[in-house]
Design an enzyme around this catalytic site. Structure first.
Site, PDB file in Angstrom:
ATOM      1  CG  HIS A 107      19.105  31.696 -14.233  1.00 34.84           C
ATOM      2  ND1 HIS A 107      20.632  31.551 -14.429  1.00 34.84           N
ATOM      3  CD2 HIS A 107      19.002  31.760 -12.642  1.00 34.84           C
ATOM      4  CE1 HIS A 107      21.503  31.316 -13.164  1.00 34.84           C
ATOM      5  NE2 HIS A 107      20.489  31.472 -12.358  1.00 34.84           N
TER       6      HIS A 107
ATOM      7  CG  ASP B 177      22.089  31.530 -17.608  1.00 41.04           C
ATOM      8  OD1 ASP B 177      20.916  31.880 -17.689  1.00 41.04           O
ATOM      9  OD2 ASP B 177      22.458  31.065 -16.296  1.00 41.04           O
TER      10      ASP B 177
ATOM     11  CB  SER C  29      22.795  33.276 -10.363  1.00 42.65           C
ATOM     12  OG  SER C  29      22.604  31.758 -10.108  1.00 42.65           O
TER      13      SER C  29
END
Length: 282
Positions: free
Chosen positions: A128, A158, A234
């Site tokens: 993402h 992911d 992230s």
């Protein structure tokens, strides 16, 4: 619960500290204990020699043993913390990722983190962070910058794998480890809110967790941890006390829907994440 977006205003890169780590505190403690035990045995052996040689008095034996123990404790106190060693070990493998996406007002930028995982310079990150990006800009701790491209993706976990057009020299891949267990120390390194090269520490607080992403996808088998992460973290590495990568940060629990850390983060275990980059199973 939802996955944090991994976007924040970039900040100026920090200067990199040293490269490789010294042994962990547990290893140093074991060495010190061994030296203490060896010294005491030697002293006792000398003190209990036969009548042909004069032995040491009991008070002398105690004084020598006390000196050895005191020196070992002093050495341990002066040694760097485990977190220092962990940070120095991962830093050469850390990557700053800036993803540019189209928007009505031009390009919208998002900041994320990645980690080099093999000698070819392959970078693991959260999908993402780079999904739908028109341009991916990579910055390494040696000052090298490069465009990057997605070479493989694993939406179910992911995870994305990037390759830089211009890798750093030398390429220093991270060391991969196992998933760990509840209660183990855990360290997250990344660029939260644009603060480049930040480290936070905590413990693994759960295993085999499941969360729903904003896109409706369910991520399973995640590591739950309480080291602080925020947008920009992230894709960064989750590390054990040995500086080994045990997971890739993917999201955080967000009951307030404000996108900021509330005490629970999640990472994809390296055994699942590394498969996208043909890393050995863990």
């Amino acid at each position: 619960m939802s996955v944090e977006p991994g976007e924040a205003s970039p900040a100026a890169p920090d200067e990199p500290p040293g490269r490789r780590a010294r042994p962990g505190r547990r290893a140093r403690l074991g060495i010190a204990a061994f030296l203490v035990a060896a010294a005491v045995l030697v002293v006792v052996a000398v003190a209990t020699q036969g009548p042909s040689e004069p032995g040491l008095e009991r008070a002398d034996v105690g004084a020598i043993a006390t000196d050895v123990v005191g020196k070992a404790i002093e050495d341990l106190r002066s040694a760097p913390a485990t977190s220092v060693a962990v940070y120095q070990q991962i830093l050469p493998s850390l990557v700053q990722i800036e993803a540019r996406r189209p928007s009505s007002s031009g390009d919208a930028g998002g900041l994320g983190t990645g980690v080099i995982v093999n000698r070819s310079g392959a970078i693991l990150t959260a999908l993402h962070v780079v999904d739908d990006a028109t341009t991916i800009r990579l910055s390494f701790v040696d000052g090298t910058t490069s465009n990057g491209q997605i070479v493989s993706a694993d939406p179910d976990n992911d995870i994305a794998v990037l390759l830089p057009e211009r890798p750093p020299q030398p390429i220093v891949p991270a060391v991969l480890g196992g998933a760990g267990q509840v209660g183990d120390e855990a360290y997250a390194v990344g660029h939260p809110l644009g603060f480049v090269g930040s480290l936070s520490s905590g413990v693994i607080s759960g295993l085999d967790r499941r969360i729903e992403t904003p896109g409706g996808r369910t991520l399973r088998g995640l590591i739950q941890f309480d080291a602080a992460v925020n947008p920009g973290s992230s894709g960064g590495p989750l590390l054990n006390r040995g500086g080994q990568v045990i997971g890739i940060v993917t999201g955080l629990a967000n009951p307030a829907r404000d996108g900021y850390f509330s005490g629970i983060g999640f990472a994809v275990p390296i055994g699942a994440a590394g498969g996208a980059a043909d890393a050995p199973p863990k």
